[in-house]
Scaffold this active site. Structure first.
Site, PDB file in Angstrom:
ATOM      1  N   ASP A  30       0.850  -1.191   0.000  1.00  0.00           N
ATOM      2  CA  ASP A  30       0.000   0.000   0.000  1.00  0.00           C
ATOM      3  C   ASP A  30       0.890   1.246   0.000  1.00  0.00           C
ATOM      4  OD1 ASP A  30      -3.217   0.513   1.004  1.00  0.00           O
ATOM      5  OD2 ASP A  30      -1.816   2.203   1.113  1.00  0.00           O
ATOM      6  N   HIS A  99     -10.418  -5.212  -3.184  1.00  0.00           N
ATOM      7  CA  HIS A  99      -9.065  -5.463  -2.669  1.00  0.00           C
ATOM      8  C   HIS A  99      -9.149  -5.910  -1.232  1.00  0.00           C
ATOM      9  CE1 HIS A  99     -10.112  -1.177  -2.339  1.00  0.00           C
ATOM     10  NE2 HIS A  99      -9.478  -1.174  -1.182  1.00  0.00           N
TER      11      HIS A  99
HETATM   12  P1  5GP Z   1      -9.653   1.444   0.438  1.00  0.00           P
HETATM   13  O1  5GP Z   1      -9.763   2.693   1.271  1.00  0.00           O
HETATM   14  O2  5GP Z   1     -10.367   1.596  -0.887  1.00  0.00           O
HETATM   15  O3  5GP Z   1     -10.064   0.199   1.170  1.00  0.00           O
HETATM   16  O4  5GP Z   1      -8.120   1.243   0.165  1.00  0.00           O
HETATM   17  C1  5GP Z   1      -7.462   1.745  -0.952  1.00  0.00           C
HETATM   18  C2  5GP Z   1      -5.986   1.688  -0.634  1.00  0.00           C
HETATM   19  O5  5GP Z   1      -5.278   1.882  -1.818  1.00  0.00           O
HETATM   20  C3  5GP Z   1      -5.533   2.780   0.353  1.00  0.00           C
HETATM   21  O6  5GP Z   1      -4.992   2.167   1.503  1.00  0.00           O
HETATM   22  C4  5GP Z   1      -4.506   3.573  -0.449  1.00  0.00           C
HETATM   23  O7  5GP Z   1      -3.411   3.969   0.330  1.00  0.00           O
HETATM   24  C5  5GP Z   1      -4.105   2.598  -1.540  1.00  0.00           C
HETATM   25  N1  5GP Z   1      -3.714   3.214  -2.786  1.00  0.00           N
HETATM   26  C6  5GP Z   1      -4.401   4.177  -3.484  1.00  0.00           C
HETATM   27  N2  5GP Z   1      -3.756   4.482  -4.628  1.00  0.00           N
HETATM   28  C7  5GP Z   1      -2.656   3.680  -4.663  1.00  0.00           C
HETATM   29  C8  5GP Z   1      -1.590   3.524  -5.608  1.00  0.00           C
HETATM   30  O8  5GP Z   1      -1.528   4.168  -6.657  1.00  0.00           O
HETATM   31  N3  5GP Z   1      -0.618   2.617  -5.297  1.00  0.00           N
HETATM   32  C9  5GP Z   1      -0.658   1.862  -4.150  1.00  0.00           C
HETATM   33  N4  5GP Z   1       0.356   0.991  -3.952  1.00  0.00           N
HETATM   34  N5  5GP Z   1      -1.643   1.989  -3.252  1.00  0.00           N
HETATM   35  C10 5GP Z   1      -2.628   2.877  -3.501  1.00  0.00           C
END
Ligand code: 5GP
Ligand code: ZN
Length: 113
Positions: A30, A99
């Site tokens: 992440d 995810h």
């Molecule tokens: P959500 O909040 O949707 O469950 O988690 C999305 C996750 O994706 C977040 O923890 C955020 O830090 C991660 N994230 C968003 N954009 C990117 C990216 O471009 N690369 C990586 N490695 N992580 C990302």
């Protein structure tokens, strides 16, 4: 899917630190880690949310969990880990491509915030 950040990671348009991959899944660190180990495990197939799952996707979801186990073994995670799906706006889902978060390396509280 066009415009999806995680599809761009899958096809190499956006760089990521990949820790595991097979024909159905990739997993990468992440960008904004919430624990010493914070891995995102995603299907190569674009599925936006849990409610979009079809019956035939159920084994793929099992594969995500099995990948989490394999990654935890590979990274020699000790003391357990937390697996999280943030699904929908109330749960804080930011990226609309299913995810599984694998969080490890510290103690977690319950209930989750
Ligand atoms: P959500 O909040 O949707 O469950 O988690 C999305 C996750 O994706 C977040 O923890 C955020 O830090 C991660 N994230 C968003 N954009 C990117 C990216 O471009 N690369 C990586 N490695 N992580 C990302
Ligand atoms: Zn996608």
């Amino acid at each position: 899917m066009a415009g999806c950040i995680f599809c761009k990671i899958i096809n190499g348009e956006i760089e990521s630190d990949i820790v595991f991959e097979n024909d159905k899944i990739i997993a990468f660190r992440d960008l904004n880690p919430q624990a010493p180990i914070h891995i995102l495990i995603i299907p190569r197939k674009h599925i936006s949310r849990i409610e979009d799952l079809k019956k035939q996707d159920s084994s793929l979801m099992g594969d995500l969990v099995f990948a989490a186990k394999q990654i935890a073994v590979k990274m020699n995670v000790k003391g357990g880990y937390r697996l999280v799906f943030n699904n929908g706006s109330n749960a804080g889902q930011e990226v609309e491509h299913i995810h599984l978060h694998l969080l490890a390396g510290r103690k977690f509280t319950w209930p989750a915030g």
